[in-house]
Design a protein around this motif. Structure first.
Motif, PDB file in Angstrom:
ATOM      1  N   ASN A 113      -5.026 -12.218   0.666  1.00  0.00           N
ATOM      2  CA  ASN A 113      -3.862 -12.073   0.238  1.00  0.00           C
ATOM      3  C   ASN A 113      -3.182 -10.700   0.747  1.00  0.00           C
ATOM      4  OD1 ASN A 113      -4.914 -10.131  -1.337  1.00  0.00           O
ATOM      5  ND2 ASN A 113      -4.484 -11.375  -3.093  1.00  0.00           N
ATOM      6  N   GLY A 114      -3.907  -9.873   1.732  1.00  0.00           N
ATOM      7  CA  GLY A 114      -3.506  -8.437   2.034  1.00  0.00           C
ATOM      8  C   GLY A 114      -3.911  -7.270   1.232  1.00  0.00           C
ATOM      9  N   ASP A 115      -4.237  -7.650  -0.105  1.00  0.00           N
ATOM     10  CA  ASP A 115      -4.991  -6.629  -0.788  1.00  0.00           C
ATOM     11  C   ASP A 115      -5.982  -5.835  -0.263  1.00  0.00           C
ATOM     12  OD1 ASP A 115      -2.760  -7.045  -2.607  1.00  0.00           O
ATOM     13  OD2 ASP A 115      -4.182  -7.961  -4.159  1.00  0.00           O
ATOM     14  N   ARG A 116      -6.322  -4.571  -0.405  1.00  0.00           N
ATOM     15  CA  ARG A 116      -7.481  -3.957   0.220  1.00  0.00           C
ATOM     16  C   ARG A 116      -8.299  -3.290  -1.287  1.00  0.00           C
ATOM     17  NH1 ARG A 116      -4.942  -0.290   5.052  1.00  0.00           N
ATOM     18  NH2 ARG A 116      -4.169  -1.973   6.284  1.00  0.00           N
ATOM     19  N   ARG A 117      -9.769  -3.551  -1.037  1.00  0.00           N
ATOM     20  CA  ARG A 117     -10.721  -2.844  -1.929  1.00  0.00           C
ATOM     21  C   ARG A 117     -11.658  -2.137  -1.139  1.00  0.00           C
ATOM     22  NH1 ARG A 117      -7.153  -5.275  -4.759  1.00  0.00           N
ATOM     23  NH2 ARG A 117      -7.329  -7.014  -6.080  1.00  0.00           N
ATOM     24  N   ALA A 118     -12.395  -1.027  -1.841  1.00  0.00           N
ATOM     25  CA  ALA A 118     -13.419  -0.523  -1.457  1.00  0.00           C
ATOM     26  C   ALA A 118     -14.793  -0.739  -2.231  1.00  0.00           C
ATOM     27  CB  ALA A 118     -13.138   1.106  -1.305  1.00  0.00           C
TER      28      ALA A 118
END
Length: 152
Positions: A113-118
């Motif tokens: 969905n385009g969200d980013r996570r680390a």
């Protein structure tokens, strides 16, 4: 010799904790996990600081106190025992902290969905590269990153 054995035991027990994606905790077995598709954007090496539970300091303090109290007569033994206990506690804490330090990677991913996570996890057996399709597996609030299976 007693000091070495005690500190070795502290390091061995502390090393039982890991954030490796290849090791699953017993409590996480047979639990339903959430799986999310993502793509690796970047990977960078990091170091996870070691723990300081107090076990190393306590063990070092006891060993130092016992070893130091045997020096000289009663009065000297008491003084040296207290000083050795403090030095042993400091050394035991440092040994525990260094013994539980872990080399890891920080993985930046982009979800569908385009969200980013680390996510930070210990280095596992898989080699991840930017652009790799991966899945984020969440179990009991803990997340691990692994390569996505190929669908045929």
């Amino acid at each position: 010799m007693k000091v070495f054995l005690t500190l070795s035991l502290v390091v061995a027990l502390a090393a039982c904790a890991t954030s490796s994606p290849d090791i699953i905790q017993r409590g996480d077995a047979q639990r339903l996990s959430e799986v999310v598709d993502a793509t690796v954007l970047t990977i960078r090496p990091v170091t996870v600081e070691g723990s300081q539970s107090g076990v190393g300091a306590a063990a070092g303090g006891v060993v130092g106190g016992i070893a130091g109290s045997s020096v000289g007569g009663r009065r000297e033994g008491a003084i040296v025992g207290v000083l050795a206990a403090v030095a042993g506690a400091v050394a035991g804490n440092a040994v525990e902290r260094m013994g539980t330090r872990e080399e890891a990677v920080e993985i930046l991913v982009q979800l569908k969905n385009g969200d980013r996570r680390a996510i930070v996890q210990a280095k596992g057996s898989e080699i991840l590269q930017p652009g790799d399709p991966v899945i984020l597996v969440t179990t009991g609030g803990k997340v691990r990153v692994t390569k996505a299976p190929t669908v045929r």
